[in-house]
Scaffold this motif. Structure first.
Motif, PDB file in Angstrom:
ATOM      1  N   MET A   1      90.044  25.717  55.939  1.00 21.09           N
ATOM      2  CA  MET A   1      90.987  25.394  54.876  1.00 21.09           C
ATOM      3  C   MET A   1      91.499  23.971  55.074  1.00 21.09           C
ATOM      4  N   ARG A   2      92.046  23.389  53.998  1.00 22.75           N
ATOM      5  CA  ARG A   2      92.610  22.044  54.066  1.00 22.75           C
ATOM      6  C   ARG A   2      94.107  22.118  54.370  1.00 22.75           C
ATOM      7  N   VAL A   3      94.565  21.177  55.205  1.00 21.75           N
ATOM      8  CA  VAL A   3      95.969  21.105  55.557  1.00 21.75           C
ATOM      9  C   VAL A   3      96.336  19.642  55.763  1.00 21.75           C
ATOM     10  N   ILE A   4      97.571  19.291  55.434  1.00 20.03           N
ATOM     11  CA  ILE A   4      98.091  17.962  55.741  1.00 20.03           C
ATOM     12  C   ILE A   4      98.729  18.024  57.122  1.00 20.03           C
ATOM     13  N   ARG A   5      98.273  17.164  58.019  1.00 21.32           N
ATOM     14  CA  ARG A   5      98.798  17.151  59.381  1.00 21.32           C
ATOM     15  C   ARG A   5      99.036  15.705  59.802  1.00 21.32           C
ATOM     16  N   GLN A   6      99.956  15.520  60.722  1.00 20.24           N
ATOM     17  CA  GLN A   6     100.176  14.189  61.266  1.00 20.24           C
ATOM     18  C   GLN A   6     100.083  14.232  62.783  1.00 20.24           C
ATOM     19  N   GLU A   7      99.479  13.196  63.329  1.00 23.26           N
ATOM     20  CA  GLU A   7      99.242  13.101  64.761  1.00 23.26           C
ATOM     21  C   GLU A   7     100.268  12.210  65.447  1.00 23.26           C
ATOM     22  N   ARG A   8     101.023  11.433  64.689  1.00 25.06           N
ATOM     23  CA  ARG A   8     102.031  10.543  65.245  1.00 25.06           C
ATOM     24  C   ARG A   8     103.143  10.355  64.222  1.00 25.06           C
ATOM     25  N   LEU A   9     104.278   9.834  64.675  1.00 24.41           N
ATOM     26  CA  LEU A   9     105.388   9.556  63.783  1.00 24.41           C
ATOM     27  C   LEU A   9     105.144   8.236  63.069  1.00 24.41           C
ATOM     28  N   GLY A  10     105.764   8.100  61.886  1.00 24.87           N
ATOM     29  CA  GLY A  10     105.615   6.838  61.179  1.00 24.87           C
ATOM     30  C   GLY A  10     105.753   6.989  59.689  1.00 24.87           C
ATOM     31  N   GLY A  11     105.173   6.040  58.970  1.00 20.25           N
ATOM     32  CA  GLY A  11     105.238   6.022  57.517  1.00 20.25           C
ATOM     33  C   GLY A  11     104.340   7.072  56.898  1.00 20.25           C
ATOM     34  N   PRO A  12     104.297   7.107  55.581  1.00 26.59           N
ATOM     35  CA  PRO A  12     103.516   8.154  54.901  1.00 26.59           C
ATOM     36  C   PRO A  12     102.027   8.111  55.219  1.00 26.59           C
ATOM     37  N   GLU A  13     101.548   6.940  55.695  1.00 24.13           N
ATOM     38  CA  GLU A  13     100.121   6.832  56.003  1.00 24.13           C
ATOM     39  C   GLU A  13      99.700   7.720  57.164  1.00 24.13           C
ATOM     40  N   VAL A  14     100.661   8.250  57.936  1.00 28.28           N
ATOM     41  CA  VAL A  14     100.283   9.115  59.064  1.00 28.28           C
ATOM     42  C   VAL A  14      99.877  10.513  58.594  1.00 28.28           C
ATOM     43  N   LEU A  15     100.135  10.852  57.348  1.00 28.72           N
ATOM     44  CA  LEU A  15      99.758  12.170  56.837  1.00 28.72           C
ATOM     45  C   LEU A  15      98.260  12.196  56.550  1.00 28.72           C
ATOM     46  N   GLN A  16      97.552  13.111  57.199  1.00 28.52           N
ATOM     47  CA  GLN A  16      96.105  13.169  57.091  1.00 28.52           C
ATOM     48  C   GLN A  16      95.666  14.534  56.560  1.00 28.52           C
ATOM     49  N   LEU A  17      94.673  14.529  55.679  1.00 27.87           N
ATOM     50  CA  LEU A  17      94.089  15.767  55.159  1.00 27.87           C
ATOM     51  C   LEU A  17      92.956  16.202  56.079  1.00 27.87           C
ATOM     52  N   LEU A  18      93.110  17.391  56.680  1.00 30.96           N
ATOM     53  CA  LEU A  18      92.150  17.875  57.663  1.00 30.96           C
ATOM     54  C   LEU A  18      91.632  19.256  57.279  1.00 30.96           C
ATOM     55  N   GLU A  19      90.493  19.612  57.849  1.00 34.52           N
ATOM     56  CA  GLU A  19      89.948  20.961  57.742  1.00 34.52           C
ATOM     57  C   GLU A  19      90.251  21.707  59.046  1.00 34.52           C
ATOM     58  N   VAL A  20      90.900  22.871  58.922  1.00 34.64           N
ATOM     59  CA  VAL A  20      91.235  23.685  60.092  1.00 34.64           C
ATOM     60  C   VAL A  20      90.917  25.147  59.768  1.00 34.64           C
ATOM     61  N   PRO A  21      90.826  26.017  60.769  1.00 37.92           N
ATOM     62  CA  PRO A  21      90.575  27.442  60.498  1.00 37.92           C
ATOM     63  C   PRO A  21      91.730  28.068  59.708  1.00 37.92           C
ATOM     64  N   ARG A  22      91.407  29.009  58.874  1.00 37.44           N
ATOM     65  CA  ARG A  22      92.436  29.721  58.118  1.00 37.44           C
ATOM     66  C   ARG A  22      93.248  30.605  59.060  1.00 37.44           C
ATOM     67  N   PRO A  23      94.583  30.588  58.943  1.00 38.59           N
ATOM     68  CA  PRO A  23      95.387  31.432  59.835  1.00 38.59           C
ATOM     69  C   PRO A  23      95.260  32.903  59.480  1.00 38.59           C
ATOM     70  N   GLU A  24      95.603  33.751  60.432  1.00 38.23           N
ATOM     71  CA  GLU A  24      95.614  35.193  60.229  1.00 38.23           C
ATOM     72  C   GLU A  24      97.052  35.703  60.352  1.00 38.23           C
ATOM     73  N   PRO A  25      97.454  36.621  59.494  1.00 42.52           N
ATOM     74  CA  PRO A  25      98.828  37.113  59.572  1.00 42.52           C
ATOM     75  C   PRO A  25      99.041  38.013  60.781  1.00 42.52           C
ATOM     76  N   ALA A  26     100.110  37.768  61.511  1.00 42.58           N
ATOM     77  CA  ALA A  26     100.507  38.630  62.619  1.00 42.58           C
ATOM     78  C   ALA A  26     101.201  39.868  62.060  1.00 42.58           C
ATOM     79  N   PRO A  27     101.511  40.857  62.887  1.00 46.61           N
ATOM     80  CA  PRO A  27     102.286  42.001  62.401  1.00 46.61           C
ATOM     81  C   PRO A  27     103.584  41.548  61.729  1.00 46.61           C
ATOM     82  N   THR A  28     103.910  42.173  60.617  1.00 47.01           N
ATOM     83  CA  THR A  28     105.077  41.904  59.747  1.00 47.01           C
ATOM     84  C   THR A  28     104.932  40.602  58.962  1.00 47.01           C
ATOM     85  N   GLU A  29     103.771  39.957  59.015  1.00 49.70           N
ATOM     86  CA  GLU A  29     103.564  38.731  58.249  1.00 49.70           C
ATOM     87  C   GLU A  29     102.594  38.974  57.098  1.00 49.70           C
ATOM     88  N   VAL A  30     102.611  38.044  56.147  1.00 47.14           N
ATOM     89  CA  VAL A  30     101.618  38.034  55.076  1.00 47.14           C
ATOM     90  C   VAL A  30     100.908  36.689  55.086  1.00 47.14           C
TER      91      VAL A  30
END
Length: 310
Positions: A1-30
């Motif tokens: 799935m796609r997610v916006i993540r940042q690896e360092r602090l700073g201006g808006p340019e630090v926001l990066q669009l990445l592909e990561v595994p889809r999360p799974e819901p834990a008990p009591t989560e959706v």
């Protein structure tokens, strides 16, 4: 799935669009398939300073609207396909700028009929801030005289509507070009904060709701009658000087919004009754999260900004 993540602090340019595994819901989560994610000032403040999330890497974003995709063990409130909205995990990481989000089931509510997903994503953090400040903290009710500082902004425009729905008389500060917008929300009096001190122009207020900052809040203290209350979104070091300036004549209370299913359902009821509507100023695709932050950081947004996903 796609997610916006940042690896360092700073201006808006630090926001990066990445592909990561889809999360799974834990008990009591959706697991929620995100259709829209609200953008709030706390998002870019965390992006630049880390705050309660600590150092990067992390993902920002808390406001979410979407569709329940899967249930963790023990969840009874929802079924796959339900439209939901909320502000999960705040102020801990929720990573709402993503295609999928997991959330405790009891930190979400059903989106009311007639409210789009984009509008629903604009509501949780700002709406809950207004609800918890005005209804649960200041106990605003019929005849209460309320002054909202920053009334045309993301929280402010919802605060005006919540206060009016509670029967309050509402004054709101904004630049003159936004006064028509305030009138459309039901504001009884729009106040131009650029023409000098509020003291002398506004008097005998029961509640001041500060959404601007300590300087504006302190300038608004004289508008309160004795034993009035100022509720501010400022926190930490900003509260001490405000309380000193109040000198015991009025109460000064700092608020940090909390996830709250009951509050979400109360806001949804106001939407269903036609007494509350989030105003979305502009939408951006998920990949343009940095541009949304740049727009928000101008401080001139009327209502809310929202990311669209999918």
């Amino acid at each position: 799935m796609r997610v916006i993540r940042q690896e360092r602090l700073g201006g808006p340019e630090v926001l990066q669009l990445l592909e990561v595994p889809r999360p799974e819901p834990a008990p009591t989560e959706v697991l929620v398939r995100v259709t829209a994610a609200g953008v709030n000032p706390v998002d870019w403040k965390v992006r630049t300073a880390g705050g309660l999330l600590g150092p990067p890497p992390f993902s920002v974003g808390w406001d979410v609207a979407g569709v329940v995709e899967a249930l963790g063990r023990g969840v009874t409130r929802f079924a796959p396909g339900d439209r939901v909205f909320g502000m999960p995990r705040f102020p801990r990481e929720a990573a709402a700028y993503a295609e999928y989000v997991t959330s405790p089931s009891r930190q979400l509510a059903r989106i009311p009929e007639g409210l789009s997903d984009v509008e629903a994503a604009a509501l949780p953090l700002a709406g809950l801030t207004a609800w918890q400040a005005l209804v649960e903290t200041a106990r605003v009710g019929p005849g209460t005289r309320v002054l909202v500082l920053g009334a045309a902004g993301g929280v402010g425009h919802l605060a005006v509507q919540v206060a009016k729905a509670r029967g309050a008389d509402v004054l709101g500060t904004a630049r003159p070009e936004k006064h028509a917008f305030l009138a459309s929300l039901g504001t009884d009096e729009a106040v131009d904060y650029t023409t000098g001190p509020l003291a002398g122009r506004v008097r005998d207020v029961d509640v001041v709701f500060d959404l601007v900052g300590p300087e504006a809040a302190e300038a608004a203290l004289p508008t309160l009658h004795d034993d009035g209350v100022l509720v501010t979104a400022a926190s930490g070091s900003g509260l001490g000087p405000l309380r000193d300036a109040a000198a015991g004549r009025v109460r000064v209370i700092g608020i940090l919004v909390e996830p709250d299913r009951a509050g979400l359902e109360s806001l949804a009821a106001l939407v269903s009754d036609g007494r509350l509507r989030p105003h979305v100023a502009e939408t951006f695709p998920l990949a343009d999260a940095a541009r949304a932050h740049e727009r928000g950081e101008t401080g001139r947004t009327q209502g809310k900004l929202v990311l669209t996903v999918g």
